[in-house]
Write a protein that holds these residues in place. Sequence first.
Motif, PDB file in Angstrom:
ATOM      1  N   MET A 109      48.389  36.145  42.853  1.00  0.00           N
ATOM      2  CA  MET A 109      46.996  36.574  42.785  1.00  0.00           C
ATOM      3  C   MET A 109      46.775  37.893  43.520  1.00  0.00           C
ATOM      4  O   MET A 109      46.161  38.824  42.993  1.00  0.00           O
ATOM      5  N   LYS A 110      47.276  37.958  44.731  1.00  0.00           N
ATOM      6  CA  LYS A 110      47.028  39.135  45.566  1.00  0.00           C
ATOM      7  C   LYS A 110      47.723  40.376  45.019  1.00  0.00           C
ATOM      8  O   LYS A 110      47.165  41.478  45.034  1.00  0.00           O
ATOM      9  N   GLN A 111      48.936  40.205  44.531  1.00  0.00           N
ATOM     10  CA  GLN A 111      49.699  41.330  43.992  1.00  0.00           C
ATOM     11  C   GLN A 111      48.996  41.963  42.797  1.00  0.00           C
ATOM     12  O   GLN A 111      49.076  43.182  42.578  1.00  0.00           O
ATOM     13  N   TYR A 114      44.193  39.139  40.773  1.00  0.00           N
ATOM     14  CA  TYR A 114      43.677  38.151  39.831  1.00  0.00           C
ATOM     15  C   TYR A 114      42.687  37.217  40.532  1.00  0.00           C
ATOM     16  O   TYR A 114      42.848  36.880  41.702  1.00  0.00           O
ATOM     17  N   ALA A 115      41.691  36.758  39.768  1.00  0.00           N
ATOM     18  CA  ALA A 115      40.688  35.829  40.308  1.00  0.00           C
ATOM     19  C   ALA A 115      40.948  34.384  39.889  1.00  0.00           C
ATOM     20  O   ALA A 115      40.476  33.454  40.539  1.00  0.00           O
ATOM     21  N   PHE A 189      36.213  36.885  33.432  1.00  0.00           N
ATOM     22  CA  PHE A 189      37.539  36.755  34.035  1.00  0.00           C
ATOM     23  C   PHE A 189      38.530  36.122  33.072  1.00  0.00           C
ATOM     24  O   PHE A 189      38.246  35.079  32.473  1.00  0.00           O
ATOM     25  N   LYS A 190      39.705  36.733  32.930  1.00  0.00           N
ATOM     26  CA  LYS A 190      40.808  36.112  32.226  1.00  0.00           C
ATOM     27  C   LYS A 190      41.487  35.105  33.163  1.00  0.00           C
ATOM     28  O   LYS A 190      41.425  35.232  34.376  1.00  0.00           O
TER      29      LYS A 190
END
Length: 250
Positions: A109-111, A114-115, A189-190
């Motif tokens: 997620m952080k890289q 992404y939500a 959001f995807k």
Amino acid sequence: MTEGLVSIIMPSYNASQFVTESINSVLLQTYLNWELLVVDDCSKDDSVRIVQKFVDIDQRVRLFPLEKNVGAAAARNVAIGQAKGQYIAFLDSDDVWNEDKLEKQLAFMKQNSYAFVFSDYYVMEEDGRKTGNIVRVPISLTYHQYLRNTIIGCLTVMIDRKQTGDFRMPLIKSSHDMALWLLIMKRGFKAYGLKEVLAGYRLVSTSNTSKKWKAAKDVWKVYRKIERLSVLYAMYCFCGYVLHAVLKRI
């Protein structure tokens, strides 16, 4: 909302046979900044006593016993309402996580900023034996793609509330998780799939999803009553749902 904290949402109902294994899979996580919110939905077995033992030894485990049975969606909403974390993850009281599940998903997620993420998972029998079936997920899903391919396993989902804003599960019987994913996707959001097996889904004979016809009717209800799709488009999506449901079990 506490930055970096993962709030794990666990509804529990008559889960004494499995809940110890589920909670232990959380305690073994290599990522340590989490809280586990167990909402007992007025169980008639020893579930509350079992969970209380974990509460007594680890302050990250919190128990919310309900005085009347409200169903899984409402029970999850009680936990979400009490959650302090930036991230929300879901684990039912009969499923399990690999010990690096949180660590790997958070890095993913952080890289990529992404939500909303999910992952591959394996399927096991009620007694814990692996069936050999692994559910492989796509790289990503949009709202319209997900309508036709409801492959997102609730036990693998993690959501960043800092990005998506707060949410609650729609109060329907067995497809409330599907309805929630659609709600978040409608916010723009995807959902992104981490193509690695990070969790185990248990086939339990009493679960709602084990009753395939009822589950299919609930999916149709999401299409028509919640998403308000036209009959024609709902039929198109339902055909995709059936096809992918069959492929998932092969």
